[in-house]
Design a protein around this motif. Structure first.
Motif, PDB file in Angstrom:
ATOM      1  N   VAL A   5      70.782  22.471  29.611  1.00  0.00           N
ATOM      2  CA  VAL A   5      69.952  21.533  28.854  1.00  0.00           C
ATOM      3  C   VAL A   5      68.634  22.199  28.546  1.00  0.00           C
ATOM      4  O   VAL A   5      68.060  22.882  29.382  1.00  0.00           O
ATOM      5  CB  VAL A   5      69.698  20.236  29.669  1.00  0.00           C
ATOM      6  CG1 VAL A   5      68.751  19.312  28.939  1.00  0.00           C
ATOM      7  CG2 VAL A   5      71.012  19.529  29.962  1.00  0.00           C
ATOM      8  N   ARG A   6      68.153  22.032  27.342  1.00  0.00           N
ATOM      9  CA  ARG A   6      66.850  22.540  26.947  1.00  0.00           C
ATOM     10  C   ARG A   6      66.098  21.361  26.352  1.00  0.00           C
ATOM     11  O   ARG A   6      66.528  20.764  25.387  1.00  0.00           O
ATOM     12  CB  ARG A   6      67.042  23.629  25.882  1.00  0.00           C
ATOM     13  CG  ARG A   6      65.789  24.136  25.261  1.00  0.00           C
ATOM     14  CD  ARG A   6      66.124  25.063  24.108  1.00  0.00           C
ATOM     15  NE  ARG A   6      67.275  25.859  24.459  1.00  0.00           N
ATOM     16  CZ  ARG A   6      67.355  27.161  24.267  1.00  0.00           C
ATOM     17  NH1 ARG A   6      66.400  27.805  23.702  1.00  0.00           N
ATOM     18  NH2 ARG A   6      68.428  27.823  24.608  1.00  0.00           N
ATOM     19  N   ALA A   7      65.005  21.014  26.964  1.00  0.00           N
ATOM     20  CA  ALA A   7      64.189  19.914  26.447  1.00  0.00           C
ATOM     21  C   ALA A   7      62.905  20.508  25.881  1.00  0.00           C
ATOM     22  O   ALA A   7      62.339  21.432  26.443  1.00  0.00           O
ATOM     23  CB  ALA A   7      63.877  18.918  27.551  1.00  0.00           C
ATOM     24  N   THR A   8      62.479  20.010  24.747  1.00  0.00           N
ATOM     25  CA  THR A   8      61.274  20.508  24.093  1.00  0.00           C
ATOM     26  C   THR A   8      60.364  19.333  23.792  1.00  0.00           C
ATOM     27  O   THR A   8      60.757  18.181  23.901  1.00  0.00           O
ATOM     28  CB  THR A   8      61.617  21.226  22.771  1.00  0.00           C
ATOM     29  OG1 THR A   8      62.158  20.262  21.872  1.00  0.00           O
ATOM     30  CG2 THR A   8      62.612  22.353  22.977  1.00  0.00           C
ATOM     31  N   GLY A   9      59.148  19.621  23.419  1.00  0.00           N
ATOM     32  CA  GLY A   9      58.244  18.554  22.987  1.00  0.00           C
ATOM     33  C   GLY A   9      57.460  17.957  24.133  1.00  0.00           C
ATOM     34  O   GLY A   9      57.584  18.337  25.289  1.00  0.00           O
ATOM     35  N   THR A  10      56.621  17.014  23.789  1.00  0.00           N
ATOM     36  CA  THR A  10      55.816  16.272  24.744  1.00  0.00           C
ATOM     37  C   THR A  10      56.371  14.863  24.781  1.00  0.00           C
ATOM     38  O   THR A  10      56.357  14.165  23.769  1.00  0.00           O
ATOM     39  CB  THR A  10      54.337  16.253  24.296  1.00  0.00           C
ATOM     40  OG1 THR A  10      53.905  17.592  24.094  1.00  0.00           O
ATOM     41  CG2 THR A  10      53.474  15.578  25.335  1.00  0.00           C
ATOM     42  N   PRO A  11      56.851  14.408  25.942  1.00  0.00           N
ATOM     43  CA  PRO A  11      57.585  13.141  25.985  1.00  0.00           C
ATOM     44  C   PRO A  11      56.703  11.897  25.870  1.00  0.00           C
ATOM     45  O   PRO A  11      56.372  11.266  26.854  1.00  0.00           O
ATOM     46  CB  PRO A  11      58.295  13.198  27.330  1.00  0.00           C
ATOM     47  CG  PRO A  11      57.458  14.089  28.167  1.00  0.00           C
ATOM     48  CD  PRO A  11      56.836  15.078  27.229  1.00  0.00           C
ATOM     49  N   THR A  12      56.336  11.543  24.640  1.00  0.00           N
ATOM     50  CA  THR A  12      55.611  10.300  24.399  1.00  0.00           C
ATOM     51  C   THR A  12      56.451   9.309  23.602  1.00  0.00           C
ATOM     52  O   THR A  12      56.046   8.170  23.435  1.00  0.00           O
ATOM     53  CB  THR A  12      54.294  10.570  23.633  1.00  0.00           C
ATOM     54  OG1 THR A  12      54.604  11.198  22.385  1.00  0.00           O
ATOM     55  CG2 THR A  12      53.360  11.447  24.451  1.00  0.00           C
ATOM     56  N   VAL A  16      65.667  12.664  21.719  1.00  0.00           N
ATOM     57  CA  VAL A  16      66.847  12.842  20.875  1.00  0.00           C
ATOM     58  C   VAL A  16      67.802  13.770  21.609  1.00  0.00           C
ATOM     59  O   VAL A  16      67.404  14.857  22.041  1.00  0.00           O
ATOM     60  CB  VAL A  16      66.487  13.476  19.507  1.00  0.00           C
ATOM     61  CG1 VAL A  16      67.744  13.731  18.688  1.00  0.00           C
ATOM     62  CG2 VAL A  16      65.503  12.617  18.745  1.00  0.00           C
ATOM     63  N   ILE A  17      69.047  13.343  21.750  1.00  0.00           N
ATOM     64  CA  ILE A  17      70.092  14.206  22.288  1.00  0.00           C
ATOM     65  C   ILE A  17      70.834  14.788  21.095  1.00  0.00           C
ATOM     66  O   ILE A  17      71.335  14.050  20.243  1.00  0.00           O
ATOM     67  CB  ILE A  17      71.077  13.439  23.185  1.00  0.00           C
ATOM     68  CG1 ILE A  17      70.350  12.818  24.377  1.00  0.00           C
ATOM     69  CG2 ILE A  17      72.202  14.369  23.654  1.00  0.00           C
ATOM     70  CD1 ILE A  17      71.232  11.913  25.221  1.00  0.00           C
ATOM     71  N   THR A  35      62.212  21.266  16.097  1.00  0.00           N
ATOM     72  CA  THR A  35      61.031  20.778  15.370  1.00  0.00           C
ATOM     73  C   THR A  35      61.011  19.259  15.271  1.00  0.00           C
ATOM     74  O   THR A  35      59.963  18.680  15.002  1.00  0.00           O
ATOM     75  CB  THR A  35      60.957  21.384  13.953  1.00  0.00           C
ATOM     76  OG1 THR A  35      62.138  21.032  13.238  1.00  0.00           O
ATOM     77  CG2 THR A  35      60.807  22.902  14.015  1.00  0.00           C
ATOM     78  N   LEU A  36      62.143  18.611  15.528  1.00  0.00           N
ATOM     79  CA  LEU A  36      62.155  17.145  15.576  1.00  0.00           C
ATOM     80  C   LEU A  36      61.240  16.643  16.692  1.00  0.00           C
ATOM     81  O   LEU A  36      60.807  15.493  16.673  1.00  0.00           O
ATOM     82  CB  LEU A  36      63.574  16.620  15.793  1.00  0.00           C
ATOM     83  CG  LEU A  36      64.581  16.897  14.684  1.00  0.00           C
ATOM     84  CD1 LEU A  36      65.982  16.504  15.138  1.00  0.00           C
ATOM     85  CD2 LEU A  36      64.193  16.146  13.415  1.00  0.00           C
ATOM     86  N   ILE A  43      63.554  16.869  22.705  1.00  0.00           N
ATOM     87  CA  ILE A  43      64.835  17.110  22.038  1.00  0.00           C
ATOM     88  C   ILE A  43      65.707  17.759  23.090  1.00  0.00           C
ATOM     89  O   ILE A  43      65.348  18.802  23.638  1.00  0.00           O
ATOM     90  CB  ILE A  43      64.674  18.039  20.813  1.00  0.00           C
ATOM     91  CG1 ILE A  43      63.557  17.541  19.886  1.00  0.00           C
ATOM     92  CG2 ILE A  43      66.006  18.179  20.077  1.00  0.00           C
ATOM     93  CD1 ILE A  43      63.734  16.138  19.375  1.00  0.00           C
ATOM     94  N   ILE A  44      66.824  17.137  23.393  1.00  0.00           N
ATOM     95  CA  ILE A  44      67.690  17.625  24.465  1.00  0.00           C
ATOM     96  C   ILE A  44      68.910  18.283  23.847  1.00  0.00           C
ATOM     97  O   ILE A  44      69.690  17.647  23.134  1.00  0.00           O
ATOM     98  CB  ILE A  44      68.108  16.471  25.399  1.00  0.00           C
ATOM     99  CG1 ILE A  44      66.858  15.839  26.023  1.00  0.00           C
ATOM    100  CG2 ILE A  44      69.071  16.975  26.472  1.00  0.00           C
ATOM    101  CD1 ILE A  44      67.130  14.581  26.802  1.00  0.00           C
ATOM    102  N   PHE A  45      69.040  19.578  24.116  1.00  0.00           N
ATOM    103  CA  PHE A  45      70.209  20.347  23.705  1.00  0.00           C
ATOM    104  C   PHE A  45      71.015  20.621  24.968  1.00  0.00           C
ATOM    105  O   PHE A  45      70.441  20.907  26.015  1.00  0.00           O
ATOM    106  CB  PHE A  45      69.803  21.698  23.117  1.00  0.00           C
ATOM    107  CG  PHE A  45      68.912  21.618  21.920  1.00  0.00           C
ATOM    108  CD1 PHE A  45      67.540  21.737  22.052  1.00  0.00           C
ATOM    109  CD2 PHE A  45      69.444  21.445  20.660  1.00  0.00           C
ATOM    110  CE1 PHE A  45      66.715  21.682  20.945  1.00  0.00           C
ATOM    111  CE2 PHE A  45      68.631  21.392  19.547  1.00  0.00           C
ATOM    112  CZ  PHE A  45      67.257  21.508  19.691  1.00  0.00           C
ATOM    113  N   TYR A  46      72.315  20.555  24.863  1.00  0.00           N
ATOM    114  CA  TYR A  46      73.139  20.984  25.992  1.00  0.00           C
ATOM    115  C   TYR A  46      74.435  21.540  25.445  1.00  0.00           C
ATOM    116  O   TYR A  46      74.883  21.181  24.360  1.00  0.00           O
ATOM    117  CB  TYR A  46      73.376  19.836  26.980  1.00  0.00           C
ATOM    118  CG  TYR A  46      74.402  18.806  26.556  1.00  0.00           C
ATOM    119  CD1 TYR A  46      75.670  18.784  27.137  1.00  0.00           C
ATOM    120  CD2 TYR A  46      74.105  17.846  25.599  1.00  0.00           C
ATOM    121  CE1 TYR A  46      76.604  17.837  26.767  1.00  0.00           C
ATOM    122  CE2 TYR A  46      75.029  16.896  25.228  1.00  0.00           C
ATOM    123  CZ  TYR A  46      76.284  16.892  25.810  1.00  0.00           C
ATOM    124  OH  TYR A  46      77.211  15.958  25.438  1.00  0.00           O
TER     125      TYR A  46
END
Length: 192
Positions: A5-12, A16-17, A35-36, A43-46
């Motif tokens: 899993v790779r999560a990006t961004g600041t969780p406010t 998005v999975i 960029t979303l 943004i969660i990639f797995y």
């Protein structure tokens, strides 16, 4: 349960999975979707089970690989990250077929579902793909069709012919972008 899993961004905002295509194609080609997260969301990639950096099960029998398996793996991810309170799903290709299956089984928490390049009908997808193949050079067409009938889709001649198809209809940027090339390489390392 072992997923990359790779999560990006600041969780406010709600995350998005991203569900990648394939099945069996690692998520790498989706990385530009990070960029979303520029609007304050993770943004969660797995990599789905059986591919990329997830649990690889090359000896699993063919009947092991069911839609229900992938739905349950996604449910595990949602529960592991505690996302039941709300999340978005973006499904690409096979991921766009998996997303509605998940939504039907576990509708709670889904705030939105976006489907990208996902077939709504396998019959129409096969017809459309056959039409695209028929527009290629005759020898390329014959190679693709002969190897698919023979079940020798790992043959170098088949892979070369499919590469012609990919360059014409999948991605016209040459050379392929690194993220896409990484996905192809990941799939080649584990074609099961």
């Amino acid at each position: 349960w072992s997923q990359m899993v790779r999560a990006t961004g600041t969780p406010t905002r709600a995350p998005v999975i991203v569900l990648h295509g394939g099945p069996g194609m690692p998520h790498d080609y989706c990385r530009s979707m990070a960029t979303l997260g520029n609007d304050g969301r993770n943004i969660i990639f797995y990599d789905q089970i059986g591919c990329g950096r997830s649990s690889l099960l090359p000896d699993a029998p063919s009947d092991f690989w069911t839609v229900e398996l992938f739905v349950e793996e996604l449910r595990n991810l949602v529960e592991f990250y505690g996302l039941q309170g709300g999340f978005h799903i973006l499904g690409h290709s096979w991921g766009g077929m998996l997303a509605p299956e998940y939504a039907l089984a576990y509708p709670g928490g889904i705030l939105s579902m976006t489907l990208s390049n996902a077939p709504a009908s396998m019959r129409l997808w096969v017809e459309g793909t056959d039409e695209l193949i028929s527009r290629l050079d005759e020898q390329v067409q014959k190679t693709i069709r002969a190897h698919e009938v023979a079940g020798t889709t790992d043959a170098p001649a088949y892979l070369e012919a499919v590469d012609v198809f990919y360059r014409e209809y999948l991605c016209r940027v040459h050379p392929f972008p690194k993220d896409l090339q990484d996905s192809f390489e990941g799939h080649a390392e584990n074609p099961a």
